[in-house]
Design a protein around this motif. Structure first.
Motif, short mmCIF file in Angstrom:
data_model
loop_
_atom_site.label_atom_id
_atom_site.label_comp_id
_atom_site.label_asym_id
_atom_site.label_seq_id
_atom_site.Cartn_x
_atom_site.Cartn_y
_atom_site.Cartn_z
N GLN A 103 0.84 -1.21 0.00
CA GLN A 103 0.00 0.00 0.00
C GLN A 103 0.87 1.26 0.00
N LYS A 104 1.95 1.22 0.80
CA LYS A 104 2.84 2.37 0.90
C LYS A 104 3.59 2.60 -0.41
N LYS A 105 4.01 1.51 -1.05
CA LYS A 105 4.84 1.63 -2.25
C LYS A 105 4.02 1.93 -3.49
N TYR A 106 2.82 1.35 -3.60
CA TYR A 106 2.03 1.49 -4.82
C TYR A 106 0.74 2.29 -4.64
N ASN A 107 0.53 2.77 -3.42
CA ASN A 107 -0.66 3.58 -3.13
C ASN A 107 -1.94 2.86 -3.54
N PHE A 108 -2.00 1.58 -3.21
CA PHE A 108 -3.15 0.75 -3.53
C PHE A 108 -4.05 0.66 -2.31
N PRO A 109 -5.38 0.58 -2.48
CA PRO A 109 -6.31 0.53 -1.33
C PRO A 109 -5.95 -0.60 -0.36
N ILE A 110 -5.79 -0.27 0.90
CA ILE A 110 -5.36 -1.23 1.91
C ILE A 110 -6.40 -2.33 2.12
N LYS A 111 -7.67 -2.02 1.93
CA LYS A 111 -8.73 -3.01 2.13
C LYS A 111 -8.57 -4.17 1.15
N LYS A 112 -8.30 -3.87 -0.09
CA LYS A 112 -8.13 -4.90 -1.11
C LYS A 112 -6.87 -5.72 -0.84
N LEU A 113 -5.79 -5.04 -0.45
CA LEU A 113 -4.53 -5.72 -0.17
C LEU A 113 -4.65 -6.63 1.05
N ALA A 114 -5.36 -6.16 2.07
CA ALA A 114 -5.59 -6.97 3.27
C ALA A 114 -6.40 -8.22 2.92
N PHE A 115 -7.34 -8.04 2.00
CA PHE A 115 -8.17 -9.15 1.52
C PHE A 115 -7.28 -10.21 0.84
N GLU A 116 -6.34 -9.74 0.02
CA GLU A 116 -5.42 -10.65 -0.66
C GLU A 116 -4.47 -11.33 0.33
N SER A 117 -4.06 -10.60 1.35
CA SER A 117 -3.19 -11.16 2.37
C SER A 117 -3.91 -12.25 3.16
N LEU A 118 -5.18 -11.99 3.47
CA LEU A 118 -6.00 -12.99 4.16
C LEU A 118 -6.15 -14.24 3.30
N LYS A 119 -6.35 -14.04 2.01
CA LYS A 119 -6.48 -15.15 1.08
C LYS A 119 -5.21 -16.01 1.09
N THR A 120 -4.06 -15.35 1.08
CA THR A 120 -2.78 -16.06 1.12
C THR A 120 -2.66 -16.88 2.39
N GLN A 121 -3.06 -16.28 3.50
CA GLN A 121 -2.98 -16.96 4.80
C GLN A 121 -3.90 -18.18 4.84
N LEU A 122 -5.11 -18.05 4.33
CA LEU A 122 -6.08 -19.14 4.35
C LEU A 122 -5.62 -20.31 3.47
N ILE A 123 -5.10 -19.99 2.29
CA ILE A 123 -4.61 -21.04 1.39
C ILE A 123 -3.45 -21.79 2.04
N SER A 124 -2.55 -21.04 2.68
CA SER A 124 -1.40 -21.65 3.34
C SER A 124 -1.85 -22.60 4.45
N LEU A 125 -2.82 -22.18 5.23
CA LEU A 125 -3.34 -23.02 6.31
C LEU A 125 -3.99 -24.28 5.75
N TRP A 126 -4.75 -24.13 4.69
CA TRP A 126 -5.44 -25.28 4.09
C TRP A 126 -4.44 -26.28 3.54
N VAL A 127 -3.42 -25.80 2.84
CA VAL A 127 -2.41 -26.69 2.27
C VAL A 127 -1.64 -27.40 3.39
N GLY A 128 -1.29 -26.66 4.44
CA GLY A 128 -0.61 -27.27 5.58
C GLY A 128 -1.45 -28.34 6.23
N LEU A 129 -2.75 -28.09 6.30
CA LEU A 129 -3.69 -29.05 6.89
C LEU A 129 -3.80 -30.30 6.02
N ILE A 130 -3.88 -30.11 4.71
CA ILE A 130 -3.98 -31.25 3.78
C ILE A 130 -2.73 -32.12 3.87
#
Length: 304
Positions: A103-130
């Motif tokens: 967000q700081k570097k590209y001035n992109f909306p933090i809400k969208k970036l946080a959403f993408e970060s959450l997505k990354t976290q969820l996928i990582s948890l699911w793969v670790g669980l599998i």
């Protein structure tokens, strides 16, 4: 004045403070008795590779969703510098910190970036669980516990992949809590492109843990020991109260390792040493990110 605050740097400083505080209060800095130096070194090679791919996961998700195309260097910087935020109770900054860098570097909306970060976290948890499911075929558990685990896996899979399930869940939450929520759902096409990086990440960590365990134990250690690390990590992350999963991961590891057949004292030693081992990996990716960040600034200065 608030606009001038670099919240990404602030989150980094706060996370380091919490890490030092919990390391001071905890007794995890134990130097292991190494019996096989070659396996010990190999464990760190896999550990470091796993952390590099964990940064790649974040970059790949942003690219796949056409949000922003980070370079490999930027992926390491944003993810690596925020690695210690998981030690802050509540783990909120774990999702937000790397998003703040972009967000700081590209001035992109933090809400969208946080959403993408959450997505990354969820996928990582699911793969670790599998990956960690393999353990349930190696350790004898009660029928009730097996049922609970597999019901949770099914629920998590529906949560991550089913739009119909999301629609029903969002409607239910809105009905009882009067709040609109949103979370990312993964399509099959997206999964084919995203999951390889996440699987490589976890496989490297599991292999590293296997070699770590076999380097400090006198008798042969089964390969299934490595899979126990993935399952313990996922459970630790889901334990929102414990900073960085401190204590939780060790407890789960001890239970699983004893179930696999390791002696109790060896299981305790491995679980405790694994905290220091994984911390070295976190320090590695943080230092690498710091170096890349400095060189990135130097290049910008030269251009000016």
């Amino acid at each position: 004045m608030i606009k001038n605050i670099n919240f990404f740097k602030l989150s980094v400083y706060i996370s380091i403070s919490f890490l030092l505080l919990f390391l001071y209060k905890s007794d995890y800095l134990v130097i292991p008795n190494i019996l096989n130096i070659n396996r010990f070194i190999i464990s760190f090679i896999f550990l470091f590779l796993g952390f590099i791919f964990s940064c790649e996961n974040w970059r790949v998700v942003l690219k796949q969703d056409k949000v922003v195309e980070l370079s490999v260097k930027e992926g390491i910087i944003s993810n690596g510098l925020s690695i210690f935020t998981k030690y802050i109770p509540g783990k909120v900054l774990t999702v937000f910190s790397r998003a703040l860098y972009v967000q700081k570097k590209y001035n992109f909306p933090i809400k969208k970036l946080a959403f993408e970060s959450l997505k990354t976290q969820l996928i990582s948890l699911w793969v670790g669980l599998i990956i960690g499911i393999y353990i349930f075929f190696q350790v004898e558990l009660t029928l009730s516990l097996n049922i609970v685990v597999f019901v949770f896996i099914i629920f998590f899979s529906l949560f991550l992949f089913s739009k119909y399930f999301k629609h029903k869940l969002v409607a239910l939450v809105n009905k009882f809590l009067k709040k609109d929520i949103d979370y990312p759902v993964l399509t099959f096409k997206e999964a084919l492109k995203l999951l390889p990086s996440f699987f490589i990440n976890w496989v490297f960590w599991c292999l590293g843990f296997y070699f770590l365990s076999s380097s400090i134990i006198a008798y042969d250690v089964p390969l299934s020991v490595g899979f126990s690390f993935a399952l313990a990590c996922v459970v630790a992350v889901l334990a929102l109260i414990a900073p960085g999963g401190i204590g939780v991961r060790e407890g789960v590891l001890i239970t699983i390792l004893i179930g696999i057949g390791l002696e109790k004292q060896d299981a305790v030693s491995i679980s405790v040493i694994s905290r220091l081992w994984f911390l070295v990996g976190e320090v590695f990716i943080f230092i690498l990110a710091s170096i890349l960040s400095i060189t990135d600034k130097d290049k910008k200065t030269e251009r000016k």
